[in-house]
Motif scaffolding. Structure first.
Motif, PDB file in Angstrom:
ATOM      1  N   SER A  41       8.989  10.458  -1.051  1.00  0.00           N
ATOM      2  CA  SER A  41       9.981   9.528  -1.597  1.00  0.00           C
ATOM      3  C   SER A  41       9.331   8.517  -2.529  1.00  0.00           C
ATOM      4  CB  SER A  41      10.710   8.812  -0.456  1.00  0.00           C
ATOM      5  OG  SER A  41      11.353   9.729   0.401  1.00  0.00           O
ATOM      6  N   LEU A  42       8.524   9.008  -3.425  1.00  0.00           N
ATOM      7  CA  LEU A  42       7.759   8.135  -4.306  1.00  0.00           C
ATOM      8  C   LEU A  42       8.655   7.347  -5.253  1.00  0.00           C
ATOM      9  CD1 LEU A  42       4.749  10.469  -5.006  1.00  0.00           C
ATOM     10  CD2 LEU A  42       4.613   8.170  -4.022  1.00  0.00           C
ATOM     11  N   LYS A  43       8.223   6.133  -5.520  1.00  0.00           N
ATOM     12  CA  LYS A  43       8.936   5.222  -6.398  1.00  0.00           C
ATOM     13  C   LYS A  43       8.044   4.840  -7.576  1.00  0.00           C
ATOM     14  CE  LYS A  43      11.229   3.121  -2.393  1.00  0.00           C
ATOM     15  NZ  LYS A  43      11.454   1.843  -1.662  1.00  0.00           N
ATOM     16  N   PRO A  44       8.641   4.435  -8.696  1.00  0.00           N
ATOM     17  CA  PRO A  44       7.820   4.008  -9.836  1.00  0.00           C
ATOM     18  C   PRO A  44       6.827   2.912  -9.467  1.00  0.00           C
ATOM     19  CG  PRO A  44      10.064   4.333 -10.549  1.00  0.00           C
ATOM     20  CD  PRO A  44      10.075   4.477  -9.043  1.00  0.00           C
ATOM     21  N   GLU A  45       7.188   2.037  -8.538  1.00  0.00           N
ATOM     22  CA  GLU A  45       6.290   0.970  -8.136  1.00  0.00           C
ATOM     23  C   GLU A  45       5.088   1.459  -7.338  1.00  0.00           C
ATOM     24  OE1 GLU A  45      10.229   0.157  -5.831  1.00  0.00           O
ATOM     25  OE2 GLU A  45       9.622   1.097  -7.723  1.00  0.00           O
ATOM     26  N   ASP A  46       5.068   2.738  -6.975  1.00  0.00           N
ATOM     27  CA  ASP A  46       3.899   3.324  -6.333  1.00  0.00           C
ATOM     28  C   ASP A  46       2.827   3.708  -7.349  1.00  0.00           C
ATOM     29  OD1 ASP A  46       4.889   3.240  -3.631  1.00  0.00           O
ATOM     30  OD2 ASP A  46       6.132   4.983  -4.090  1.00  0.00           O
ATOM     31  N   THR A  47       3.154   3.628  -8.616  1.00  0.00           N
ATOM     32  CA  THR A  47       2.203   3.971  -9.663  1.00  0.00           C
ATOM     33  C   THR A  47       0.982   3.060  -9.593  1.00  0.00           C
ATOM     34  OG1 THR A  47       3.902   4.822 -11.161  1.00  0.00           O
ATOM     35  CG2 THR A  47       1.830   4.100 -12.150  1.00  0.00           C
ATOM     36  N   ALA A  48      -0.188   3.665  -9.465  1.00  0.00           N
ATOM     37  CA  ALA A  48      -1.432   2.909  -9.332  1.00  0.00           C
ATOM     38  C   ALA A  48      -2.598   3.872  -9.234  1.00  0.00           C
ATOM     39  CB  ALA A  48      -1.391   2.020  -8.083  1.00  0.00           C
ATOM     40  N   ALA A  49      -3.795   3.319  -9.348  1.00  0.00           N
ATOM     41  CA  ALA A  49      -4.994   4.061  -9.003  1.00  0.00           C
ATOM     42  C   ALA A  49      -5.210   3.896  -7.503  1.00  0.00           C
ATOM     43  CB  ALA A  49      -6.197   3.544  -9.781  1.00  0.00           C
ATOM     44  N   TYR A  50      -5.370   4.997  -6.811  1.00  0.00           N
ATOM     45  CA  TYR A  50      -5.531   4.967  -5.363  1.00  0.00           C
ATOM     46  C   TYR A  50      -6.987   5.206  -4.985  1.00  0.00           C
ATOM     47  CZ  TYR A  50      -0.518   4.805  -4.577  1.00  0.00           C
ATOM     48  OH  TYR A  50       0.805   4.411  -4.530  1.00  0.00           O
ATOM     49  N   TYR A  51      -7.493   4.378  -4.092  1.00  0.00           N
ATOM     50  CA  TYR A  51      -8.883   4.432  -3.666  1.00  0.00           C
ATOM     51  C   TYR A  51      -8.965   4.616  -2.156  1.00  0.00           C
ATOM     52  CZ  TYR A  51      -9.668   2.204  -8.207  1.00  0.00           C
ATOM     53  OH  TYR A  51      -9.689   1.898  -9.547  1.00  0.00           O
ATOM     54  N   CYS A  52      -9.867   5.460  -1.713  1.00  0.00           N
ATOM     55  CA  CYS A  52     -10.146   5.541  -0.293  1.00  0.00           C
ATOM     56  C   CYS A  52     -11.419   4.761   0.003  1.00  0.00           C
ATOM     57  CB  CYS A  52     -10.260   6.991   0.197  1.00  0.00           C
ATOM     58  SG  CYS A  52     -11.670   7.914  -0.436  1.00  0.00           S
ATOM     59  N   ALA A  53     -11.530   4.299   1.231  1.00  0.00           N
ATOM     60  CA  ALA A  53     -12.657   3.482   1.635  1.00  0.00           C
ATOM     61  C   ALA A  53     -13.028   3.785   3.080  1.00  0.00           C
ATOM     62  CB  ALA A  53     -12.320   1.994   1.470  1.00  0.00           C
ATOM     63  N   ALA A  54     -14.280   3.506   3.429  1.00  0.00           N
ATOM     64  CA  ALA A  54     -14.769   3.794   4.771  1.00  0.00           C
ATOM     65  C   ALA A  54     -15.667   2.675   5.277  1.00  0.00           C
ATOM     66  CB  ALA A  54     -15.534   5.111   4.782  1.00  0.00           C
ATOM     67  N   ARG A  55     -15.691   2.520   6.575  1.00  0.00           N
ATOM     68  CA  ARG A  55     -16.591   1.582   7.223  1.00  0.00           C
ATOM     69  C   ARG A  55     -16.793   2.020   8.664  1.00  0.00           C
ATOM     70  NH1 ARG A  55     -15.979  -3.946   9.172  1.00  0.00           N
ATOM     71  NH2 ARG A  55     -17.186  -2.922  10.827  1.00  0.00           N
ATOM     72  N   PRO A  56     -17.889   1.581   9.299  1.00  0.00           N
ATOM     73  CA  PRO A  56     -18.048   1.883  10.719  1.00  0.00           C
ATOM     74  C   PRO A  56     -16.811   1.436  11.477  1.00  0.00           C
ATOM     75  CG  PRO A  56     -20.079   1.001   9.862  1.00  0.00           C
ATOM     76  CD  PRO A  56     -19.051   0.846   8.771  1.00  0.00           C
ATOM     77  N   ARG A  57     -16.426   2.193  12.464  1.00  0.00           N
ATOM     78  CA  ARG A  57     -15.177   1.951  13.168  1.00  0.00           C
ATOM     79  C   ARG A  57     -15.048   0.511  13.650  1.00  0.00           C
ATOM     80  NH1 ARG A  57     -15.928   5.621  18.663  1.00  0.00           N
ATOM     81  NH2 ARG A  57     -17.339   4.195  19.775  1.00  0.00           N
ATOM     82  N   LEU A  58     -13.844   0.004  13.514  1.00  0.00           N
ATOM     83  CA  LEU A  58     -13.565  -1.385  13.836  1.00  0.00           C
ATOM     84  C   LEU A  58     -13.297  -1.615  15.318  1.00  0.00           C
ATOM     85  CD1 LEU A  58     -11.341  -2.121  10.751  1.00  0.00           C
ATOM     86  CD2 LEU A  58     -13.436  -3.361  11.310  1.00  0.00           C
ATOM     87  N   GLY A  59     -12.989  -0.564  16.046  1.00  0.00           N
ATOM     88  CA  GLY A  59     -12.704  -0.696  17.458  1.00  0.00           C
ATOM     89  C   GLY A  59     -11.557  -1.650  17.710  1.00  0.00           C
ATOM     90  N   PRO A  60     -11.769  -2.666  18.569  1.00  0.00           N
ATOM     91  CA  PRO A  60     -10.685  -3.610  18.862  1.00  0.00           C
ATOM     92  C   PRO A  60     -10.263  -4.463  17.684  1.00  0.00           C
ATOM     93  CG  PRO A  60     -12.750  -4.381  19.806  1.00  0.00           C
ATOM     94  CD  PRO A  60     -12.984  -2.976  19.327  1.00  0.00           C
ATOM     95  N   ARG A  61     -11.041  -4.439  16.606  1.00  0.00           N
ATOM     96  CA  ARG A  61     -10.704  -5.207  15.416  1.00  0.00           C
ATOM     97  C   ARG A  61      -9.875  -4.424  14.412  1.00  0.00           C
ATOM     98  NH1 ARG A  61     -16.369  -6.961  13.196  1.00  0.00           N
ATOM     99  NH2 ARG A  61     -16.800  -4.792  13.818  1.00  0.00           N
ATOM    100  N   PHE A  62      -9.511  -3.184  14.743  1.00  0.00           N
ATOM    101  CA  PHE A  62      -8.840  -2.315  13.790  1.00  0.00           C
ATOM    102  C   PHE A  62      -7.576  -2.950  13.210  1.00  0.00           C
ATOM    103  CE2 PHE A  62      -5.673   0.940  12.765  1.00  0.00           C
ATOM    104  CZ  PHE A  62      -6.360   1.643  11.788  1.00  0.00           C
TER     105      PHE A  62
END
Length: 129
Positions: free
Chosen positions: A85-106
């Motif tokens: 259900s994509l909308k024009p406002e979804d237009t953007a550059a999309y980036y994925c990111a990673a970090r060591p698991r946050l655990g209880p801070r997720f």
């Protein structure tokens, strides 16, 4: 050191669907929490979605909740963002990111981009009216 490569972006009509992929290599392991962020021209990078290292916990920005779904396949070292259900406002550059698991801070920290150690190069999503 850790490489994250996004793919799956492109041009789609409003109401259509797209699936983004983020393939991890190098030092990345399945114990990493993963996130998706996006940045539209002239706007600040914003949080989209995040998933815990085990894949059982997720969170979303209110603007995409119910339309976008984050998932992961640790056997393939890949994280996905299913976009419906994509909308024009979804237009953007999309980036994925990673970090060591946050655990209880997720839930409290996973939406902050400065919590992530590794970033992909981005993939462009354009939704036409």
């Amino acid at each position: 050191q850790v490489q994250l490569v996004e793919s799956g972006g492109g041009l789609v009509q409003a109401g259509g669907s797209l699936r983004l992929s983020c393939a991890a290599s190098g030092g990345t392991s399945s114990s990493y929490a993963m996130g998706w962020f996006r940045q539209a021209p002239g706007k600040e990078r914003e949080f989209v979605a995040a998933i815990s290292w085990g894949g059982t916990n997720t969170r979303y920005a209110d603007s995409v909740k119910g339309r976008l779904t984050i998932s992961r396949d640790n056997a393939k070292n890949t994280v996905y963002l299913q976009m419906n259900s994509l909308k024009p406002e979804d237009t953007a550059a999309y980036y994925c990111a990673a970090r060591p698991r946050l655990g209880p801070r997720f839930y409290s920290r996973s939406s902050y981009q400065n919590e992530y150690d590794y970033w992909g190069q981005g993939t462009q999503v354009t939704v036409s009216s």
